[in-house]
Write a protein that holds these residues in place. Structure first.
Motif, short mmCIF file in Angstrom:
data_model
loop_
_atom_site.label_atom_id
_atom_site.label_comp_id
_atom_site.label_asym_id
_atom_site.label_seq_id
_atom_site.Cartn_x
_atom_site.Cartn_y
_atom_site.Cartn_z
N VAL A 1 80.34 37.37 22.34
CA VAL A 1 79.47 36.22 22.05
C VAL A 1 78.75 36.47 20.73
CG1 VAL A 1 77.49 34.89 22.86
CG2 VAL A 1 79.22 35.69 24.49
N GLU A 2 78.76 35.46 19.86
CA GLU A 2 78.11 35.57 18.56
C GLU A 2 76.58 35.48 18.70
OE1 GLU A 2 79.81 36.29 15.93
OE2 GLU A 2 81.79 36.06 16.87
N ALA A 3 75.89 35.72 17.58
CA ALA A 3 74.43 35.73 17.60
C ALA A 3 73.84 34.38 18.00
CB ALA A 3 73.89 36.15 16.23
N ASP A 4 74.58 33.30 17.74
CA ASP A 4 74.08 31.97 18.11
C ASP A 4 74.47 31.58 19.54
OD1 ASP A 4 76.77 31.59 17.82
OD2 ASP A 4 76.62 29.90 16.42
N GLY A 5 75.11 32.52 20.29
CA GLY A 5 75.48 32.26 21.67
C GLY A 5 76.86 31.68 21.85
N SER A 6 77.60 31.48 20.77
CA SER A 6 78.92 30.86 20.88
C SER A 6 80.01 31.91 21.07
CB SER A 6 79.23 30.05 19.62
OG SER A 6 79.33 30.90 18.49
N PHE A 7 81.11 31.49 21.70
CA PHE A 7 82.30 32.34 21.83
C PHE A 7 83.53 31.48 21.61
CE2 PHE A 7 81.93 30.61 26.09
CZ PHE A 7 83.25 30.36 26.46
N ARG A 8 84.63 32.14 21.23
CA ARG A 8 85.87 31.43 20.96
C ARG A 8 87.04 32.35 21.31
NH1 ARG A 8 86.94 26.90 18.00
NH2 ARG A 8 89.04 26.67 17.12
N ILE A 9 87.86 31.94 22.26
CA ILE A 9 89.03 32.71 22.69
C ILE A 9 90.27 31.97 22.20
CG2 ILE A 9 90.33 33.60 24.65
CD1 ILE A 9 87.70 33.63 26.22
N GLU A 10 91.06 32.62 21.36
CA GLU A 10 92.25 31.99 20.80
C GLU A 10 93.52 32.63 21.35
OE1 GLU A 10 91.54 32.50 16.62
OE2 GLU A 10 90.50 30.57 16.47
N GLY A 11 94.63 31.92 21.21
CA GLY A 11 95.93 32.45 21.62
C GLY A 11 96.23 32.29 23.09
N ALA A 12 95.53 31.41 23.78
CA ALA A 12 95.78 31.20 25.21
C ALA A 12 96.99 30.29 25.41
CB ALA A 12 94.55 30.60 25.88
N GLY A 13 97.89 30.69 26.30
CA GLY A 13 99.05 29.87 26.62
C GLY A 13 98.75 28.89 27.73
N ASP A 14 99.77 28.11 28.12
CA ASP A 14 99.60 27.14 29.20
C ASP A 14 99.20 27.84 30.49
OD1 ASP A 14 100.35 25.26 27.42
OD2 ASP A 14 102.25 24.73 28.39
#
Length: 335
Positions: free
Chosen positions: A283-296
């Motif tokens: 989680v970034e300092a602003d509280g956000s997260f991002r998960i990439e590369g997820a399949g179906d």
């Protein structure tokens, strides 16, 4: 000869082959008999309270022999491969494994007649801890049973990993057949910086492709998809990884970002590569997260941070879609 009864007692036979075990409780007991020159024997006995005990006569035989040859993907004999023999369920202790010799051959003598599973354990040098194979065998008295493991590949597969038209390199790729028992025939390869890899496959058909970055932690998912491999001696394919994205925020009950929180996603609905494939993001300092590369597939999400209760969510990815707005509010642990 030594005998033991359900680990409750043991005895060694005398020169006349006789033995006696005292102090046993009434009930059904299992007698295991071992002798270095004979196959092991097993016998059940029923001891009734205040009833005379009939003398047991146990006849030992030479048993049967199991042997075979193990070959690698190129068809050469595979030396020092571990082979285990399992009677019934469970696993073989490491000290009971046999190893192949320089000719790739193994041999197990004086086996008790019956049905067994013969297991070829992974080759440590392959880096593929999942490549375990097994076959069934029936052992008969005074007979020899042959079980070979021939790993010679039918298909030389060359792959190019891409995402969005760009190569994906410096990762590990696993090709898992989709049919029953496919997990036991997983093939693993290291992908170079240009996104290329080579691997030998034993059969054509559908494969789940799971790509992991082991340098970022064991089981860190980079991407996944499914391919169809034709029945040809040499196959070259570009494998375009799906690129779904899961995004959101992690805050505490007061709406403040939680520094050091981690969000993980575990594929849980039987999609490609569904055997605990895991990915995640900090989680970034602003509280956000991002998960990439997820399949179906459907993913079980969990947000974890020291001093807070774990929070969970579920999300479904289709194609290269982006699912955002996945917001977690963590409660202080113990509250």
């Amino acid at each position: 000869m030594t005998g033991s009864i359900s680990s409750l007692g043991a005895a060694t036979t005398d020169a006349d082959g006789r033995f006696e075990v005292d102090g046993l409780e009434p009930g059904r007991l299992v007698l295991d008999v071992e002798h270095v020159d004979y196959a092991p024997a097993k016998l059940e006995a029923l001891l009734e309270e205040d009833a005379p005990t009939d003398e047991l006569t146990i006849r030992l035989g030479q048993g049967g022999t199991l042997r075979g040859t193990v070959r690698d993907d190129s068809g050469r004999p595979a030396e020092m491969r571990s082979v285990g023999v399992i009677e019934g369920g469970g696993f073989v202790p490491r000290d009971e494994l046999v190893r192949t010799d320089e000719a790739g051959e193994y041999r197990v003598e004086r086996m008790r007649p019956g049905s067994y599973r013969v297991v070829l354990y992974p080759d440590p040098s392959s880096g593929n801890a999942m490549e375990m194979r097994q076959k069934s065998a029936t052992i008969r008295e005074n007979e020899e049973t042959i079980v070979d493991f021939d790993n010679e590949a039918r298909i030389a597969f060359e792959g190019l990993l891409t995402r969005g038209g760009r190569p994906v390199g410096d990762v590990t790729v696993m090709l898992v057949p989709t049919d029953a028992g496919g997990l036991m025939r997983t093939r693993t390869a290291t992908v170079d910086l240009s996104g290329r890899f080579e691997v030998g496959l034993n059969r054509p058909g559908a494969y789940n492709v799971v790509v992991q970055d082991l340098a970022r932690g064991r089981g860190t998912l980079v991407g996944q998809t499914r391919i169809e491999v034709p029945d040809e001696p040499h196959v070259s394919q570009e494998i375009a990884l799906q690129s779904g994205t899961i995004a959101g925020t992690v805050f505490d009950a007061d709406g403040q970002p939680i520094t050091g929180a981690v969000v993980s996603a575990v594929l849980s609905d039987g999609g490609p590569g569904d055997f605990g494939s895991r990915t995640g993001a900090g989680v970034e300092a602003d509280g956000s997260f991002r998960i990439e590369g997820a399949g179906d597939g459907t993913y079980a999400l969990s947000a974890v941070a020291d001093g807070y209760q774990v929070a969970t969510r579920s999300v479904t990815i289709s194609g290269s879609s982006t699912v955002d707005g996945i917001d977690f509010r963590l409660e202080i642990a113990g509250v």
